[in-house]
Design a protein around this motif. Structure first.
Motif, short mmCIF file in Angstrom:
data_model
loop_
_atom_site.label_atom_id
_atom_site.label_comp_id
_atom_site.label_asym_id
_atom_site.label_seq_id
_atom_site.Cartn_x
_atom_site.Cartn_y
_atom_site.Cartn_z
N LYS A 184 57.99 -8.41 -30.05
CA LYS A 184 58.47 -7.64 -31.20
C LYS A 184 59.61 -6.71 -30.82
CE LYS A 184 54.19 -7.78 -33.89
NZ LYS A 184 53.11 -6.97 -34.52
N ALA A 185 59.62 -6.28 -29.55
CA ALA A 185 60.69 -5.39 -29.09
C ALA A 185 62.04 -6.09 -29.17
CB ALA A 185 60.41 -4.92 -27.67
N TRP A 186 62.06 -7.40 -28.88
CA TRP A 186 63.30 -8.17 -28.96
C TRP A 186 63.76 -8.29 -30.42
CZ3 TRP A 186 66.52 -9.16 -25.21
CH2 TRP A 186 66.05 -9.14 -23.89
N ASN A 187 62.79 -8.48 -31.33
CA ASN A 187 63.14 -8.56 -32.75
C ASN A 187 63.77 -7.25 -33.22
OD1 ASN A 187 60.20 -10.35 -32.80
ND2 ASN A 187 62.07 -11.28 -33.54
N ALA A 209 70.93 -10.99 -36.54
CA ALA A 209 70.00 -10.82 -37.66
C ALA A 209 69.07 -12.01 -37.75
CB ALA A 209 70.79 -10.65 -38.96
N LEU A 210 69.60 -13.21 -37.55
CA LEU A 210 68.76 -14.42 -37.55
C LEU A 210 67.74 -14.37 -36.42
CD1 LEU A 210 71.37 -17.26 -38.30
CD2 LEU A 210 69.68 -16.27 -39.86
N GLN A 211 68.20 -13.93 -35.25
CA GLN A 211 67.29 -13.84 -34.09
C GLN A 211 66.20 -12.81 -34.32
OE1 GLN A 211 69.77 -13.08 -30.68
NE2 GLN A 211 70.69 -15.10 -30.71
N ALA A 212 66.50 -11.78 -35.10
CA ALA A 212 65.52 -10.72 -35.37
C ALA A 212 64.33 -11.25 -36.16
CB ALA A 212 66.18 -9.58 -36.12
N PHE A 213 64.56 -12.31 -36.95
CA PHE A 213 63.49 -12.86 -37.78
C PHE A 213 62.81 -14.07 -37.15
CE2 PHE A 213 66.05 -10.52 -40.88
CZ PHE A 213 65.05 -9.80 -41.52
N LYS A 214 63.26 -14.45 -35.96
CA LYS A 214 62.63 -15.57 -35.27
C LYS A 214 61.49 -15.06 -34.40
CE LYS A 214 66.63 -18.66 -34.93
NZ LYS A 214 67.56 -19.32 -33.99
N SER A 215 60.46 -15.87 -34.26
CA SER A 215 59.36 -15.51 -33.37
C SER A 215 59.82 -15.76 -31.94
CB SER A 215 58.10 -16.33 -33.67
OG SER A 215 58.37 -17.70 -33.52
N GLN A 216 59.66 -14.75 -31.09
CA GLN A 216 60.07 -14.87 -29.70
C GLN A 216 58.86 -14.71 -28.79
OE1 GLN A 216 63.70 -12.78 -28.66
NE2 GLN A 216 64.26 -12.56 -30.81
N GLN A 217 59.04 -15.05 -27.52
CA GLN A 217 57.93 -15.03 -26.58
C GLN A 217 58.11 -13.98 -25.50
OE1 GLN A 217 57.34 -19.02 -25.15
NE2 GLN A 217 57.54 -19.90 -27.19
N GLY A 218 58.84 -12.95 -25.83
CA GLY A 218 58.98 -11.85 -24.87
C GLY A 218 60.12 -12.05 -23.90
N LEU A 219 60.17 -11.18 -22.91
CA LEU A 219 61.28 -11.14 -21.96
C LEU A 219 61.37 -12.40 -21.13
CD1 LEU A 219 63.58 -9.51 -20.74
CD2 LEU A 219 61.95 -8.51 -19.16
N GLU A 220 60.24 -12.95 -20.74
CA GLU A 220 60.26 -14.13 -19.87
C GLU A 220 60.98 -15.30 -20.53
OE1 GLU A 220 57.17 -17.05 -17.46
OE2 GLU A 220 56.44 -15.21 -18.39
N ALA A 221 60.66 -15.54 -21.80
CA ALA A 221 61.31 -16.63 -22.51
C ALA A 221 62.80 -16.34 -22.71
CB ALA A 221 60.65 -16.86 -23.86
#
Length: 199
Positions: A176-179, A88-100
């Motif tokens: 956003k797909a990761w979120n 749930a915490l990871q869902a609200f974090k900004s991520q940089q896509g699959l590569e990151a």
């Protein structure tokens, strides 16, 4: 013989295909391409051990000592709540896509331990894999072939899920797909945990 094997394969596949904590973990590791073989191997091997235990009569032991399942229920619920909270915490974090996500550092030992916890702390595993499959196997003259079919279903399913997840990689190039995936995993974990506590 062949008929018994096919029925074991079908029953095993029908039980394992439902979305659960274990399957969600395998899917995510497949998307990240991290230790996919070992994750699939540990899940399939664990299932195989449980199936053999069920068919060989361990299901009767669990029926006589329900506190084993009770322990797994409470420990599993606590673990799933914590694991769900992490996602749930990871869902609200900004991520940089699959590569990151692919370059996140995880140790094989930690991944295997997490995989084992998701498997062996889940009381549904004992109810479905050990007791249910063990009970069904008694209907056959050669239960070993039924067990073999169920074992093959586990190996086929986990490796197909782990390596087949790569088909979805283009979708997960979008951060956003990761979120969304993390949010779904969190909800699945919490849903399973709640279902354990209300039964």
């Amino acid at each position: 013989m062949l008929s018994t094997y096919v029925q074991g394969l079908a029953v095993g596949m029908s039980l394992i295909i439902a979305i659960g904590a274990q399957n969600a973990f395998v899917l995510k590791q497949g998307l990240k391409k991290q230790f996919v073989f070992w994750v699939c191997f540990v899940c399939a091997l664990s299932d195989s051990i449980l199936i053999v235990l069920g068919v060989s009569g361990f299901s009767k032991v669990l029926q006589h000592y329900p506190e084993i399942i009770q322990f797994a229920k409470w420990a599993g619920a606590l673990f799933l709540f914590c694991y769900g909270f992490q996602h749930a915490l990871q869902a609200f974090k900004s991520q940089q896509g699959l590569e990151a996500s692919s370059i996140e550092k995880h140790h094989l030992v930690n991944i295997v331990l997490l995989c084992l916890a998701l498997t062996w702390l889940n009381p549904h595993v004992y109810l479905d894999t050990v007791i249910l499959l063990g009970s069904i196997s008694t209907q056959f003259e050669q239960p070993a072939y039924f067990a073999l079919g169920a074992v093959c279903a586990s190996w086929l399913f986990f490796f197909a899920l782990g390596y087949g997840a790569r088909v979805l990689i283009p979708i997960f190039a979008n951060p956003k797909a990761w979120n969304v995936l993390d949010a779904i995993i969190a909800l699945v974990m919490w849903g399973i945990a709640i279902s354990l506590l209300v039964k």
